[in-house]
Scaffold this motif. Structure first.
Motif, PDB file in Angstrom:
ATOM      1  N   GLN A  30      17.552  36.540 111.407  1.00 33.69           N
ATOM      2  CA  GLN A  30      17.435  37.451 112.343  1.00 33.69           C
ATOM      3  C   GLN A  30      16.765  38.616 111.851  1.00 33.69           C
ATOM      4  O   GLN A  30      15.861  39.169 112.555  1.00 33.69           O
ATOM      5  CB  GLN A  30      18.788  37.951 112.762  1.00 33.69           C
ATOM      6  N   ALA A  31      16.625  39.126 110.658  1.00 32.77           N
ATOM      7  CA  ALA A  31      16.189  40.383 110.149  1.00 32.77           C
ATOM      8  C   ALA A  31      14.518  39.977 109.753  1.00 32.77           C
ATOM      9  O   ALA A  31      13.777  40.615 109.951  1.00 32.77           O
ATOM     10  CB  ALA A  31      16.554  40.636 108.812  1.00 32.77           C
ATOM     11  N   LEU A  32      14.295  38.536 109.325  1.00 35.08           N
ATOM     12  CA  LEU A  32      12.831  38.232 109.154  1.00 35.08           C
ATOM     13  C   LEU A  32      11.986  37.839 110.405  1.00 35.08           C
ATOM     14  O   LEU A  32      10.921  38.405 110.285  1.00 35.08           O
ATOM     15  CB  LEU A  32      12.846  37.048 107.999  1.00 35.08           C
ATOM     16  N   TYR A  33      12.721  37.404 111.314  1.00 33.64           N
ATOM     17  CA  TYR A  33      12.081  37.016 112.470  1.00 33.64           C
ATOM     18  C   TYR A  33      12.029  38.377 113.595  1.00 33.64           C
ATOM     19  O   TYR A  33      11.263  38.330 114.465  1.00 33.64           O
ATOM     20  CB  TYR A  33      12.556  35.880 113.285  1.00 33.64           C
ATOM     21  N   GLY A  34      12.740  39.288 113.405  1.00 31.12           N
ATOM     22  CA  GLY A  34      12.847  40.346 114.336  1.00 31.12           C
ATOM     23  C   GLY A  34      13.674  40.021 115.315  1.00 31.12           C
ATOM     24  O   GLY A  34      13.326  40.599 116.763  1.00 31.12           O
ATOM     25  N   GLY A  35      14.494  38.918 115.516  1.00 31.01           N
ATOM     26  CA  GLY A  35      15.061  38.465 116.728  1.00 31.01           C
ATOM     27  C   GLY A  35      15.697  36.995 116.580  1.00 31.01           C
ATOM     28  O   GLY A  35      15.570  36.663 115.471  1.00 31.01           O
ATOM     29  N   THR A  36      15.840  36.436 117.720  1.00 32.25           N
ATOM     30  CA  THR A  36      16.667  35.081 117.294  1.00 32.25           C
ATOM     31  C   THR A  36      15.567  34.118 116.762  1.00 32.25           C
ATOM     32  O   THR A  36      14.485  33.912 117.298  1.00 32.25           O
ATOM     33  CB  THR A  36      17.053  34.586 118.829  1.00 32.25           C
ATOM     34  N   PRO A  37      15.760  33.478 115.687  1.00 33.27           N
ATOM     35  CA  PRO A  37      14.910  32.700 114.846  1.00 33.27           C
ATOM     36  C   PRO A  37      14.843  31.245 115.518  1.00 33.27           C
ATOM     37  O   PRO A  37      15.687  30.815 116.414  1.00 33.27           O
ATOM     38  CB  PRO A  37      15.613  32.491 113.552  1.00 33.27           C
ATOM     39  N   PRO A  38      13.759  30.401 115.463  1.00 33.48           N
ATOM     40  CA  PRO A  38      13.753  29.223 116.009  1.00 33.48           C
ATOM     41  C   PRO A  38      14.575  28.122 115.372  1.00 33.48           C
ATOM     42  O   PRO A  38      15.237  28.613 113.957  1.00 33.48           O
ATOM     43  CB  PRO A  38      12.195  28.578 115.877  1.00 33.48           C
ATOM     44  N   LEU A  39      15.100  27.115 115.943  1.00 29.51           N
ATOM     45  CA  LEU A  39      15.840  26.272 115.458  1.00 29.51           C
ATOM     46  C   LEU A  39      15.321  25.669 114.270  1.00 29.51           C
ATOM     47  O   LEU A  39      16.080  25.041 113.570  1.00 29.51           O
ATOM     48  CB  LEU A  39      16.609  25.378 116.639  1.00 29.51           C
ATOM     49  N   ALA A  40      14.076  25.514 114.141  1.00 28.26           N
ATOM     50  CA  ALA A  40      13.247  24.935 113.217  1.00 28.26           C
ATOM     51  C   ALA A  40      13.610  25.422 111.881  1.00 28.26           C
ATOM     52  O   ALA A  40      13.443  24.563 110.715  1.00 28.26           O
ATOM     53  CB  ALA A  40      11.833  24.845 113.324  1.00 28.26           C
ATOM     54  N   ALA A  41      14.073  26.652 111.751  1.00 31.26           N
ATOM     55  CA  ALA A  41      14.236  27.249 110.548  1.00 31.26           C
ATOM     56  C   ALA A  41      15.764  26.691 110.052  1.00 31.26           C
ATOM     57  O   ALA A  41      15.996  27.093 108.515  1.00 31.26           O
ATOM     58  CB  ALA A  41      14.290  28.592 110.789  1.00 31.26           C
ATOM     59  N   TYR A  42      16.346  26.052 110.615  1.00 25.63           N
ATOM     60  CA  TYR A  42      17.757  25.566 110.306  1.00 25.63           C
ATOM     61  C   TYR A  42      17.679  23.897 109.869  1.00 25.63           C
ATOM     62  O   TYR A  42      16.705  23.396 110.239  1.00 25.63           O
ATOM     63  CB  TYR A  42      18.887  25.765 111.255  1.00 25.63           C
ATOM     64  N   PRO A  43      18.452  23.610 108.976  1.00 27.82           N
ATOM     65  CA  PRO A  43      18.697  22.196 108.782  1.00 27.82           C
ATOM     66  C   PRO A  43      18.871  21.309 110.007  1.00 27.82           C
ATOM     67  O   PRO A  43      19.529  21.835 110.875  1.00 27.82           O
ATOM     68  CB  PRO A  43      19.777  22.113 107.883  1.00 27.82           C
ATOM     69  N   SER A  44      18.417  20.162 110.170  1.00 26.20           N
ATOM     70  CA  SER A  44      18.454  19.449 111.418  1.00 26.20           C
ATOM     71  C   SER A  44      19.639  19.342 111.651  1.00 26.20           C
ATOM     72  O   SER A  44      20.378  19.335 112.996  1.00 26.20           O
ATOM     73  CB  SER A  44      17.654  18.208 111.399  1.00 26.20           C
ATOM     74  N   ASP A  82      22.321  21.149 111.439  1.00 22.55           N
ATOM     75  CA  ASP A  82      23.008  22.319 112.166  1.00 22.55           C
ATOM     76  C   ASP A  82      22.537  22.659 113.456  1.00 22.55           C
ATOM     77  O   ASP A  82      23.000  23.615 114.021  1.00 22.55           O
ATOM     78  CB  ASP A  82      22.829  23.392 110.767  1.00 22.55           C
ATOM     79  N   ARG A  83      21.539  22.204 113.875  1.00 24.99           N
ATOM     80  CA  ARG A  83      20.492  22.755 114.986  1.00 24.99           C
ATOM     81  C   ARG A  83      21.362  22.760 116.414  1.00 24.99           C
ATOM     82  O   ARG A  83      21.417  23.995 117.001  1.00 24.99           O
ATOM     83  CB  ARG A  83      19.231  22.076 115.172  1.00 24.99           C
ATOM     84  N   GLY A  84      22.301  21.837 116.541  1.00 23.09           N
ATOM     85  CA  GLY A  84      23.078  21.833 117.859  1.00 23.09           C
ATOM     86  C   GLY A  84      24.050  22.715 117.789  1.00 23.09           C
ATOM     87  O   GLY A  84      24.412  23.537 118.765  1.00 23.09           O
ATOM     88  N   ARG A  85      24.773  22.976 116.820  1.00 27.82           N
ATOM     89  CA  ARG A  85      25.754  23.999 116.530  1.00 27.82           C
ATOM     90  C   ARG A  85      25.213  25.502 116.579  1.00 27.82           C
ATOM     91  O   ARG A  85      25.623  26.429 117.143  1.00 27.82           O
ATOM     92  CB  ARG A  85      26.565  24.055 115.142  1.00 27.82           C
ATOM     93  N   ILE A  86      24.000  25.750 115.928  1.00 22.15           N
ATOM     94  CA  ILE A  86      23.388  26.806 115.740  1.00 22.15           C
ATOM     95  C   ILE A  86      22.919  27.440 117.291  1.00 22.15           C
ATOM     96  O   ILE A  86      22.726  28.492 117.706  1.00 22.15           O
ATOM     97  CB  ILE A  86      22.213  26.855 114.911  1.00 22.15           C
ATOM     98  N   ARG A  87      22.473  26.273 118.044  1.00 21.49           N
ATOM     99  CA  ARG A  87      21.832  26.854 119.263  1.00 21.49           C
ATOM    100  C   ARG A  87      23.049  27.137 120.243  1.00 21.49           C
ATOM    101  O   ARG A  87      22.751  28.293 120.861  1.00 21.49           O
ATOM    102  CB  ARG A  87      21.368  25.323 120.148  1.00 21.49           C
ATOM    103  N   THR A  88      24.326  26.521 120.099  1.00 24.65           N
ATOM    104  CA  THR A  88      25.262  27.046 120.861  1.00 24.65           C
ATOM    105  C   THR A  88      25.913  28.431 120.412  1.00 24.65           C
ATOM    106  O   THR A  88      26.050  29.218 121.115  1.00 24.65           O
ATOM    107  CB  THR A  88      26.514  26.160 120.836  1.00 24.65           C
ATOM    108  N   GLN A  89      25.807  28.592 119.205  1.00 30.85           N
ATOM    109  CA  GLN A  89      25.985  29.747 118.577  1.00 30.85           C
ATOM    110  C   GLN A  89      25.141  31.019 119.117  1.00 30.85           C
ATOM    111  O   GLN A  89      25.757  32.124 119.443  1.00 30.85           O
ATOM    112  CB  GLN A  89      26.102  29.917 116.987  1.00 30.85           C
TER     113      GLN A  89
END
Length: 647
Positions: A605-619, A621-628
């Protein structure tokens, strides 16, 4: 008997002399009186005119507007809002009960406030106003103003009161204000006359209290004409005061609000430091509280709910809390050994799962042991025995010296309440404070951040920033006062070999990016933003030999307050560090499970200055991260927050 002419002449002479003496005395008296009257009426006229004016003119203070608080981007963190209240003057009201009864049909009056007002009226002069209702709405204010002819003695008034639009997100940093109390006055040797104005607000905790002199401003004054009993008849003139300084913080509100939402109701804290400047971007503690509750005086029920909560919402854990740093301390032990030439990257230590020292067994977290490990492996997999062995050779004095260089045991001068020093133990400290000699077991415990060692999340974040940069980074919270930039401390280069620092960074990189690293599950996939970190788990209870024999009880099976603290520190990007992050989750269990995921999310969040793209996360985890992310975006204040141009 007739007097002779000679006797008559002599008597006349005597009478004339007496008349002259008496006349002369009278003339002298009248002359002196005239001179005195001239002195009083002419020469002393200005002084007596001033005395006469003071008998009928009072000078009264006008409270200044309190300085406002902003984040680094100009978002308002604390502002002054119009506060509408209703007052009553007893002598003008006549039948007070009847007037209050009519007022109650227009405005809802709190019974407790009404009782307080009636008590205040009974002990106050009849011409002084008493507040019946405070912080009423504009609609209620309007209804009272329209019905003023039917409400003798009732006056709707407008003042300024503090408001915190972000509520709990900055509560532990900004603090809050409240009415001046007798206790507040007792702590001040020569109180500002402003502080004696009824209901005047001053900072109670946090930055509001620490920067009170800057934020308060200077009082104005007005001259009012009063009658013999002190009632105001008219205002003669007015001089406005000087408002308090506006303060801009280094905090990034969006990042701070995201972090608070990410922590939820965990008893936890997060600190984010800008590795380039030392600016504190986030100083979050959870759970939090609404500082607006304190502005006019918090209710007993609300205060009890805060103080009886075992997660301690009133505590600024990020700077006040001190914890055993656990394995996040291992970089310090390793640096001390590298600096002393005791170890190099190729040297290995055999870890069978424990180490015998002075007839006592010190265990590794991995019961079966790690086998042969070198420095990189020991950091990557957090082998305790490796660092036990290093500590026995290097000694506590050298370890403490490196810890101090990296910021542990240092109280930072920040305008927040209760900034902790922590504890960087030495032989001399134990002898002085505890009256005991340092023993070898103390060194072994300290090598993995247990025993006497205590550090705050702020100190751990600064430690990580210094490891990442090799510079003596110092934290800064105030960015500017009234638009004037406040200089930070220009960092010096640490007195630590840069090659040794690189070896530590490589080990931290493996923690998050090697498949056997303890934080591999919380890695960042985006190559430009890879992080380097270190997990930590600090015990809060003693594990007996009997428990070890039958198997150590899992944290999940223990009461919350007996579970281990979870820690994680990291910096990113690895090649060019921008931010350093420290996370502590009280009784969260393992650092890799509870703290590392939070740190990874906050870092992105700090590096992107906002919501980061899902591509930054391991594949996986992306479903859980999107919901979060979708859930958190609803909780983070955004565009509706008032901005102010700071150019």
């Amino acid at each position: 008997m007739r007097k002779s002419p000679a006797e008559i002449g002599e008597s006349h002479v005597r009478l004339s002399r007496r008349a002259l003496l008496l006349g002369g005395a009278q003339l002298a008296f009248v002359g002196g009186l005239g001179l005195r009257m001239r002195y009083l009426q002419v020469e002393q006229a200005d002084q007596f005119r001033l005395l006469a004016e003071e008998n009928r003119i009072n000078i009264r203070l006008i409270p200044p507007a309190r300085g406002e608080l902003f984040d680094r981007n100009g978002i308002v963190l604390a502002r002054n809002e119009p506060s509408y209240r209703i007052t009553i003057v007893r002598e003008d009201a006549g039948d007070v009960d009847a007037v209050i009864g009519r007022l109650a049909t227009l405005v809802e009056l709190d019974p407790d406030d009404l009782d307080r007002a009636m008590t205040e009226m009974r002990r106050s002069p009849p011409f002084l106003p008493v507040t019946l209702a405070d912080r009423i709405s504009w609609e209620e204010m309007s209804r009272v103003a329209v019905n003023a002819p039917a409400l003798p003695g009732i006056t709707p008034e407008v003042g300024l009161s503090r408001y915190y639009p972000l509520r709990g997100d900055l509560a532990h940093v900004v603090g809050y204000v409240g009415p001046v109390s007798d206790y507040d006055l007792s702590k001040i040797e020569d109180p500002d006359p402003l502080l004696r104005i009824p209901r005047f607000q001053i900072g109670k905790v946090g930055l509001e209290a620490k920067l009170e002199d800057n934020l308060r401003g200077k009082a104005g004054s007005k001259r009012v004409e009063v009658n013999a009993v002190g009632r105001v008849m008219r205002e003669l003139d007015r001089r406005e005061g000087q408002p308090g300084d506006d303060v801009q913080l280094t905090i990034d509100q969006q990042l701070q609000s995201y972090t608070q939402a990410r922590l939820g109701e965990e008893s936890a804290s997060v600190v984010v430091v800008d590795c380039r400047s030392g600016d504190l971007l986030t100083v979050a503690s959870s759970p939090t509280f609404d500082p607006n509750l304190f502005v006019e005086g918090i209710s007993v029920a609300d205060y009890r709910a805060l103080t009886e909560n075992d997660h301690r919402p009133l505590a600024a854990k990020s700077v006040q809390g001190t914890y055993p740093p656990g394995s996040t301390f291992k970089m310090i032990t390793a640096l001390a050994a590298l600096q002393e030439g005791i170890v190099n990257t190729e040297d290995t230590v055999w870890c069978p799962g424990h180490l015998e020292v002075s007839n006592r067994r010190f265990h590794c977290w991995k019961r079966a042991g790690h086998g042969h490990v070198d420095l990189g492996q020991a950091l990557r997999e957090s082998c305790d025995v490796y660092f036990y062995e290093l500590a026995l050779e290097v000694g506590i004095d050298k370890i403490a010296a490196i810890a101090e260089q990296l910021g542990l045991g240092v109280r930072y001068d920040l305008p927040m309440s209760g900034v902790a020093r922590g504890l960087n133990p030495t032989r001399g400290w134990k002898e002085t404070v505890r009256g005991e000699s340092w023993v070898i077991g103390d060194t072994v415990n300290a090598s993995i951040g247990q025993g006497f060692v205590l550090a705050s999340p702020l100190q751990l974040a600064v430690m990580t920033a210094r490891l990442a940069t090799g510079m003596n980074i110092s934290p800064r919270l105030v960015k500017s006062l009234n638009g004037i930039e406040q200089p930070g401390v220009t960092p010096d280069k640490l007195d630590i070999n840069e090659n040794h620092l690189r070896q530590i960074r490589r080990g931290m990189y493996a923690v998050s990016n090697h498949r056997r690293g303890t934080a591999y599950g919380s890695r960042i996939i985006e190559d430009n933003y890879r992080l380097a970190g270190k997990t930590g788990t600090s015990q809060v209870r003693n594990i007996t030999a009997a428990e070890r024999a039958r198997g150590v009880t899992r944290n999940e099976d223990l009461p919350w307050e007996r579970r281990d603290h979870a820690l994680f520190v990291n910096f990113a990007p690895y090649e060019n560090p921008e931010v350093a992050v420290a996370v502590v989750v009280e009784h969260g269990g393992g650092g890799s499970k509870a703290a590392a995921p939070i740190a990874r999310d906050v870092t992105l969040q700090a590096l992107y200055g906002g919501t980061p793209p899902l591509a930054a996360y391991p594949s996986k985890d992306r479903g859980r991260i999107r919901t979060q992310q979708e859930a958190l975006e609803k909780l983070v204040p955004g565009r509706e927050i008032t901005r102010r141009d700071r150019a």
